[in-house]
Design an enzyme around this catalytic site. Structure first.
Site, PDB file in Angstrom:
ATOM      1  N   ASP A  63       5.191  -4.481   1.843  1.00 35.09           N
ATOM      2  CA  ASP A  63       6.157  -3.462   2.249  1.00 35.09           C
ATOM      3  C   ASP A  63       6.017  -3.086   3.715  1.00 35.09           C
ATOM      4  O   ASP A  63       6.845  -2.346   4.262  1.00 35.09           O
ATOM      5  CB  ASP A  63       6.047  -2.213   1.372  1.00 35.09           C
ATOM      6  CG  ASP A  63       4.675  -1.537   1.453  1.00 35.09           C
ATOM      7  OD1 ASP A  63       3.849  -1.928   2.288  1.00 35.09           O
ATOM      8  OD2 ASP A  63       4.436  -0.609   0.657  1.00 35.09           O
TER       9      ASP A  63
ATOM     10  N   GLY B 218       3.033   9.088  -2.805  1.00 34.13           N
ATOM     11  CA  GLY B 218       4.340   9.726  -2.744  1.00 34.13           C
ATOM     12  C   GLY B 218       4.316  11.197  -2.427  1.00 34.13           C
ATOM     13  O   GLY B 218       5.377  11.793  -2.177  1.00 34.13           O
TER      14      GLY B 218
ATOM     15  N   ASN C 294       4.889  10.980   4.237  1.00 35.39           N
ATOM     16  CA  ASN C 294       6.107  10.862   3.425  1.00 35.39           C
ATOM     17  C   ASN C 294       7.201  11.801   3.912  1.00 35.39           C
ATOM     18  O   ASN C 294       8.385  11.465   3.842  1.00 35.39           O
ATOM     19  CB  ASN C 294       5.782  11.136   1.953  1.00 35.39           C
ATOM     20  CG  ASN C 294       4.994  10.007   1.327  1.00 35.39           C
ATOM     21  OD1 ASN C 294       5.344   8.838   1.468  1.00 35.39           O
ATOM     22  ND2 ASN C 294       3.907  10.337   0.650  1.00 35.39           N
TER      23      ASN C 294
ATOM     24  N   SER D 265      -0.314   8.120  -0.492  1.00 33.77           N
ATOM     25  CA  SER D 265      -0.583   6.738  -0.899  1.00 33.77           C
ATOM     26  C   SER D 265      -1.564   6.018   0.013  1.00 33.77           C
ATOM     27  O   SER D 265      -2.236   5.072  -0.418  1.00 33.77           O
ATOM     28  CB  SER D 265       0.726   5.949  -0.958  1.00 33.77           C
ATOM     29  OG  SER D 265       1.412   6.006   0.283  1.00 33.77           O
TER      30      SER D 265
ATOM     31  N   HIS E 217       1.795  -0.005   3.614  1.00 33.40           N
ATOM     32  CA  HIS E 217       0.522   0.332   2.968  1.00 33.40           C
ATOM     33  C   HIS E 217      -0.539  -0.741   3.193  1.00 33.40           C
ATOM     34  O   HIS E 217      -0.230  -1.938   3.188  1.00 33.40           O
ATOM     35  CB  HIS E 217       0.735   0.515   1.470  1.00 33.40           C
ATOM     36  CG  HIS E 217       1.644   1.647   1.133  1.00 33.40           C
ATOM     37  ND1 HIS E 217       2.998   1.467   0.906  1.00 33.40           N
ATOM     38  CD2 HIS E 217       1.403   2.970   0.989  1.00 33.40           C
ATOM     39  CE1 HIS E 217       3.545   2.645   0.637  1.00 33.40           C
ATOM     40  NE2 HIS E 217       2.603   3.569   0.674  1.00 33.40           N
TER      41      HIS E 217
END
Length: 212
Positions: free
Chosen positions: A184, A74, A103, A37, A187
């Site tokens: 979040d 992801g 991840n 991502s 990112h």
């Protein structure tokens, strides 16, 4: 007497093929970005993500390097590895920048498993005749010193073992500016993408030119 009109007519298909081959020879080399991502442009149009901006910038600079962004939000190292053979066959890149493992680390996967998958990715790139580039990934400190140190050491260890370039983690620069982060806290947002593109260009271009 030789009929030059007929000679030209007979050789026209051959000349066309040779011209096409020459055009392909002059076509841009490809940098394939295999990431997650952070490179896919999470929650934003793909055209605004930093790899797309980098491709636009290099196109304006006539660098003869095309950027193909094969990043998927992801993706773990295992998932990126599974997609890699098809991407290598499709795009036939000259370079592959691997930006994976984040991840895996956020989910607490064993570092040895992450290292195994990244090792196999590097091997596949080398086998395809392309040059691998590896990006350092860092985890937030709340994962504990023992795990974060074990995780972060994967990348310099592999770069040293396979004598490949290790690119610094661009997010370390982005984290310094809260206005560049999504809500979040993980990112980068769209405002950060031009900075990342320029920052990556300054570090990638010398490496790629060195191999040209």
């Amino acid at each position: 007497m030789m009929n030059f009109k007929n000679v030209f007519r007979w050789h026209l298909p051959f000349l066309f093929i040779m011209a096409l081959v020459s055009m392909r020879a002059l076509a841009a080399d490809t940098l394939l970005i295999l990431g997650d991502s952070l490179s896919a442009g999470y929650r934003m149009p793909a055209a605004t993500a930093w790899p797309a901006l980098l491709n636009d910038q290099w196109g304006e600079d006539a660098s003869s390097i095309r950027v193909v962004n094969a990043s998927i939000s992801g993706d773990t190292a295992t998932q990126g590895l599974a997609r890699l053979p098809g991407l290598l066959k499709q795009h036939k890149p000259r370079w592959v920048m691997i930006e994976l493992g984040g991840n895996d680390g956020l989910r607490g996967f064993p570092p040895q498993n992450i290292k195994r998958d990244l090792t196999e990715a590097i091997a596949l790139v080398n086998k395809a005749g392309a040059s691998p580039l590896l990006m350092q990934i860092q985890l937030p400190p709340n994962y504990g010193r023992r795990y974060t140190e074990s995780f972060s050491s994967i990348y310099p260890d592999l770069a040293k073992q396979y004598s490949i370039p290790l690119l610094p983690f661009f997010m370390e620069q982005v984290y310094l500016k809260p206005q560049w982060m999504q809500d979040d806290g993980i990112h980068p947002n769209s405002a950060a993408q031009p900075f990342i593109a320029q920052w990556m260009s300054e570090r990638l271009m010398p490496l790629l030119k060195h191999e040209s």
